[in-house]
Write a protein that holds these residues in place. Structure first.
Motif: not given
Lengths: 347, 289
Positions: B158-160
């Motif tokens: 989701r975030y990298t």
């Protein structure tokens, strides 16, 4: 049966004739030990034939063909112990296995489970059989008079003459039965793939959507060939437990499941004789490997499988046929007009 | 009350165990549409890494949490470069090739370590008490680490940047490639990560099960049913599949013994696929990761 099918089946009859000659010649030349070993190989060849039919012609990638093979063997053994004779037991083996395949196939084909998932599901069913039957070692696990025996398996009563339970067949006679069964199954499969039913199955293998748009209920055809293939595998299982003398849960293990796939890959999808030949070849290769300890059986089979998938994806028999056809075309003065499309005839 | 808690604990452990052994497979399958039949052997290699390392005097925690994923991850990358790379888009051939790989690995490990159980490692945590019942502290640890692992995978996706590129490649490989993403490298990294997660799982389970060259076969059936029932969404699929199948397995095992638990798991999976051929996430939670 019309003459068209008979002409299509000409190669099938040639191979069947060779098989019959082998059947009568082998016991004259070979020793009893070799004959007993051959019976096991023949049983495995029937298994390979069943997968060649449903994968090579039906396009159904079944990884769990050994499940039907083993189920047939167990059904035969348990019924033979309970009935005290093999006549009905053989029938029971084929019927129980086909019924199981039909039930499993219903969920698979009517759920429209596609190739790869199908392979995984059938494999899973096989492995579940393996772990379930291994656990049935206690005296409480029995069907009628037959103890399931868990890991050690059950010893199988030998085949007897029909309706005559006291006249058991000797190993040499079991060889004749096995060889005859293989030839009959082979001719039956060769006939089946040339019937209308078989042709529709091949059409579905080539393009399922198109076959469906032409009005065929593809689910039903797939279920049909799957069930027939399971029945043939069950016959193989009956022969197998007769050749070995007992049946253990090990038939269901991953190694045997892989072996079945390898026979068909090596022999070639889309032929029937290829996988049969590959079975005999690899049976003797693995027997020879069993006698030494440098190379592990799994290791060799893994390498063979990877090699064929990457480099000879069509398998041996189709590659040879292509090569021969290419040679024939090139040869000057021998250019013949092609008679229709003959690519899919039974070999 | 204590009994309820103890049974519930066992149920959660069955579910977590299923999620743990399936996650690596789910990552590879969800991202690359590659069904890795050598998954069981990746788990097996993870187990052997732990056993060999602890026998050589390495701390068991380091062996399980660092060495096992590292070794198997590297093996995964090598496998991807040598074998899988040539077979993208040919699902059946990939399946067969990875099966060959699975046999090859079983054969290799048997040749090196022998066919019987290698020296086992004891679970490094003692028992915990739930009222008048005892439960394994190591099982509690496995439950926790499964949750941590799921969260870590979610955060990565989701975030990298890697997660973003991976998700893009997963949705539309050609478009990602046109935008300058090296999809080949993404596939390699994904396969390596999937293998690493499998190795971690195999290493963590080694103290519970011992290691055998053929131990992969005992995991592989369950892992496949879970992933295929779950569908193609990596996290939601694995979680949903494990909860449903693991829950049924646990309940039936409790009522009628572990044999019936496994039958229930299989039957549930087959019926589920009849109803939802594309798995749970093919029908529900479609937008999930």
């Amino acid at each position: 049966m019309n003459s068209g099918i008979l002409r299509q089946m000409r190669p099938t009859f040639v191979y069947a004739l060779l098989g019959i000659i082998f059947m009568f010649a082998a016991p004259q030349v070979l020793q009893l030990f070799t004959i007993i070993n051959l019976t096991t190989a023949i049983a495995l060849a029937v298994l390979a034939l069943s997968l060649a039919l449903i994968w090579g012609y039906g396009g159904i990638l079944c990884f769990g063909q050994v499940a039907f093979f083993g189920l047939g063997a167990y059904a035969y053994t348990i019924s033979a112990i309970n009935f005290g004779g093999s006549t009905w037991a053989i029938l029971m083996a084929v019927m129980i296995t086909s019924a199981f395949a039909a039930a499993l196939g219903y969920f698979i084909f009517f759920g429209r489970v596609s190739d790869v998932y199908l392979g995984v599901i059938t494999l899973t069913v096989t492995l579940i059989f393996f772990s379930l039957i291994r656990r049935t070692s206690g005296p409480e696990y029995k069907i009628g008079n037959a103890l399931l025996g868990g890991f050690n398996g059950v010893s199988s009563p030998p085949i007897n003459l029909p309706w005559n339970p006291t006249s058991f067949l000797f190993p040499e006679q079991v060889f004749y039965v096995a060889m005859a069964a293989l030839i009959l199954c082979y001719v039956f499969a060769g006939w089946l793939v040339n019937t209308k039913f078989g042709r529709v199955c091949q059409a579905i293998r080539e393009n399922e959507l198109r076959a469906e748009l032409l009005g065929y209920d593809t689910r039903l055809y797939k279920l049909g060939i799957f069930t027939i293939g399971a029945g043939i595998a069950a016959i193989g299982g009956v022969l197998f437990c007769n050749g070995v003398g007992r049946i253990t849960p090990d038939v269901f293990n991953l190694y045997n499941a892989a072996l079945t796939i390898i026979w068909v890959i090596v022999g070639g999808r889309g032929t029937l004789i290829g996988p049969i030949g590959a079975t005999f070849a690899l049976f003797y290769l693995t027997s020879a490997l069993g006698g030494q300890s440098v190379l592990n059986n799994n290791l060799v089979l893994g390498i063979i499988l990877i090699f064929f998938v990457l480099l000879v994806p069509k398998g041996v028999a189709p590659t040879i046929i292509d090569w021969v056809n290419a040679r024939r075309k090139k040869a000057p003065g021998r250019v013949r007009r092609r008679r229709g499309s003959r690519g899919e005839g039974a070999q | 009350m204590d009994l309820v808690v103890a049974v519930l604990f066992q149920l959660i452990y069955v579910i977590a165990n299923l999620a743990l052994i399936s996650l690596g497979l789910a990552i590879i399958f969800g991202m690359m549409r590659v069904i890795n039949l050598a998954h069981g052997e990746f788990l097996m290699l993870g187990g052997y890494t732990v056993v060999v390392a602890t026998n050589a005097g390495v701390n068991i925690w380091i062996a399980m949490l660092i060495l096992a994923p590292l070794v198997v991850g590297i093996v995964g990358v090598i496998v991807e470069r040598l074998l899988i790379r040539w077979l993208y888009g040919r699902m059946v051939d990939t399946l067969l090739a990875t099966w060959g790989l699975s046999l090859l690995m079983v054969g290799l490990v048997t040749s090196i370590f022998g066919a019987s159980t290698a020296t086992t490692v004891a679970p490094p945590l003692g028992a915990i008490r739930i009222g008048s019942y005892a439960a394994s502290g190591y099982e509690l640890f496995l439950i926790l680490i499964t949750i941590v692992l799921l969260i870590a995978v979610w955060l990565t996706l989701r975030y990298t940047k890697l997660g973003l590129l991976a998700r893009g490649t997963m949705q539309n490989a050609e478009m990602a490639s046109a935008l300058g993403v090296s999809t080949s490298r993404i596939y390699m990294v994904t396969f390596g990560l999937g293998a690493a997660v499998s190795g971690l799982a195999g290493g963590l389970l080694a103290p519970m099960t011992g290691v055998l060259p053929t131990i992969g076969a005992t995991y592989i059936a369950k892992a496949f049913i879970t992933v295929i029932s779950g569908g193609s969404a990596i996290l939601a699929g694995t979680t949903a599949g494990s909860v449903l199948l693991g829950g049924l397995n646990g309940i039936f095992s409790f009522i009628a013994g572990s044999t019936f638990g496994e039958i229930a798991l299989l039957l549930a999976a087959i019926v589920l696929l009849r109803l939802m051929p594309r798995g749970i996430t093919g029908r529900f939670f479609r937008k999930s990761l």
